[in-house]
Scaffold this active site. Sequence first.
Site, PDB file in Angstrom:
ATOM      1  N   GLU A   1     -27.083  -3.145  20.203  1.00 28.79           N
ATOM      2  CA  GLU A   1     -28.553  -3.202  20.186  1.00 28.79           C
ATOM      3  C   GLU A   1     -28.902  -4.649  20.440  1.00 28.79           C
ATOM      4  O   GLU A   1     -28.514  -5.538  19.673  1.00 28.79           O
ATOM      5  CB  GLU A   1     -29.092  -2.709  18.844  1.00 28.79           C
ATOM      6  CG  GLU A   1     -28.817  -1.229  18.590  1.00 28.79           C
ATOM      7  CD  GLU A   1     -29.327  -0.299  19.686  1.00 28.79           C
ATOM      8  OE1 GLU A   1     -30.346  -0.637  20.342  1.00 28.79           O
ATOM      9  OE2 GLU A   1     -28.710   0.744  19.935  1.00 28.79           O
TER      10      GLU A   1
ATOM     11  N   CYS B   1     -36.250  -8.207  16.559  1.00 27.41           N
ATOM     12  CA  CYS B   1     -36.021  -7.764  17.932  1.00 27.41           C
ATOM     13  C   CYS B   1     -37.218  -6.934  18.394  1.00 27.41           C
ATOM     14  O   CYS B   1     -37.501  -6.845  19.576  1.00 27.41           O
ATOM     15  CB  CYS B   1     -34.752  -6.952  18.011  1.00 27.41           C
ATOM     16  SG  CYS B   1     -34.659  -5.760  16.690  1.00 27.41           S
TER      17      CYS B   1
END
Length: 542
Positions: free
Chosen positions: A293, A327
């Site tokens: 990720e 993020c």
Amino acid sequence: MNNAYYQVTMPNNEPVNSYAVGTAERESLKAELARQSAVQVEIPVIIGGKEIYTGNTKTVTMPHDHHHVLATFHMAGEEELKAAVKAAMEAKKAWEELPWEHRAAIFLKAADLLTGPWRDKVNAATMLGQSKTAYQAEIDSACELADFLRFNVYFAQQIYQQQPNNTPAVWNRTEYRPLDGFVAAISPFNFTSIGGNLCTAPAIVGNTVLWKPSSTAVLSNYYFYQVLVEAGLPAGVINFVPCSGTDMSKYVLSDENLAGFHFTGSTAVFSGVWSLVGQNISKYRSYPRLVGETGGKDFIFAHPTAKVDELVSAMARGAFEFQGQKCSAASRAFIPASLWDEVKEKLLARVAELKVGDVQDFTSFMGAVIDEKSYRNIVNYIKYAEESADADVLCGSYDDSKGWFVYPTVIQAKKPDFKTMVEEIFGPVLTVYVYQDEKLEETLKICDQASPYALTGAIFAQDRQAIVEMERALRNSAGNFYINDKPTGAVIGQQPFGGSRASGTNDKAGSMLNLYRWISPRSIKENFLPTKAITYPFMDEE
Ligand code: NAD
């Protein structure tokens, strides 16, 4: 042996403490903050249950007070990393043969220890070492991490229950083996929960692991490791190996027994590891599973029917909480010209009220960014915008005299592909592009195409047709898509998290989809009435 199928019931999300004035949790967290601020911790490498002090050390400092040393940690080198691979391989047999409910019990107990007696300790370490406010630490290192543990155990049970069909006299079974080797988990600085999940998710389904924490999150990660040990994690199942990325690549990721790589961090590092694995492909005993990720350039896209106050709240919280170092943080916004004057006035007024400072002062909304490298990187983007004719910096400043402080920064870009509209900055910088209302369709295309990432995104609109159109146009622009909400704050069991394109493999951390990557099923067919025939009936003479 037991003669029962044990059941893990569907967990609830861990309730979030408020730390409001007058609450007991506020007082006890403050006491723990004072305690941790007054000591220096020495953190070893832990391999096969043994603490190793290599003498090759680095320090953990407070980002908001960069002279204050919180801990010293020892780094693993070639010798320790090779020993850690050996320890993981040796622990593998006993771990995968342990009845699954006993593996489950360890992680369920860890969740209760974490949210009980260890809560303050892990939260305070996350606040001091990663510069999170009390609330940001609470939703990360207590709640999300406990959710990861409890939900992953529950999801593992659901996977194990899935069994194939049978036919007369044939009984089919699926066995869910762990991978044939060890798993390397490499975690980022920004979420204690991610570090805890990257190493435990593969372990829950029977794998043994090497965990390399980020050097700027070692303290909170080390405390969580101690929670696992207290919960009964056997030696060698997860080996705690702070080290350099280069050593990790050289001595662990190139090892023939690497069976899986569980990563969260930047796109560049993940791409580098993917190339390394490609170069070594003939060396491995199996094809390593690569789960990453990675970065994001998360958007808020407002329609002319958006409600301004709700939009402004989402922009401020989405872009600036935890200094934009999520993020999922909103870092670009597309605002229609018809709303811009009001949005601008309200956003700048609200942002001016946000207090930036030491996170031990509970009136702070934001702390400092993680370290000097990150500070310089963010400041360079702001300077670039200040000097460009294609952008105006509407608010924002920076100061590194005491801590790595970057104040909430709003840039107005005159071009939709301006540098700060498309590149990940990973700091409290929100770039706004104002589009002409009648250019909605083409601006949606730009939002979809201008940046390589596809992690999170939010749309704001009241008009239902507009919501339908925007949801369709941005279908591949975000793995987590929000309607009239900020693009941050995904909750385990509710909005499984992850994105595609340059944002990663979209294996949805904290969901069943992720756990599937750490298992290698074996199909077992048993025939109760095996045939004695060799030829088939169609072969008989007519
Ligand atoms: P980073 O990539 O710098 O570091 C992540 C980890 O990789 C650290 O442990 C680091 O030491 C290690 N590493 C660095 N170089 C390496 C190498 N050559 N080989 C092996 N390991 C190496 O990321 P960061 O600064 O810690 O975190 C911020 C990044 O993480 C941002 O890009 C952010 O978007 C991303 N992130 C993504 C998600 C998500 O779910 N998509 C969540 C959190 C953070």
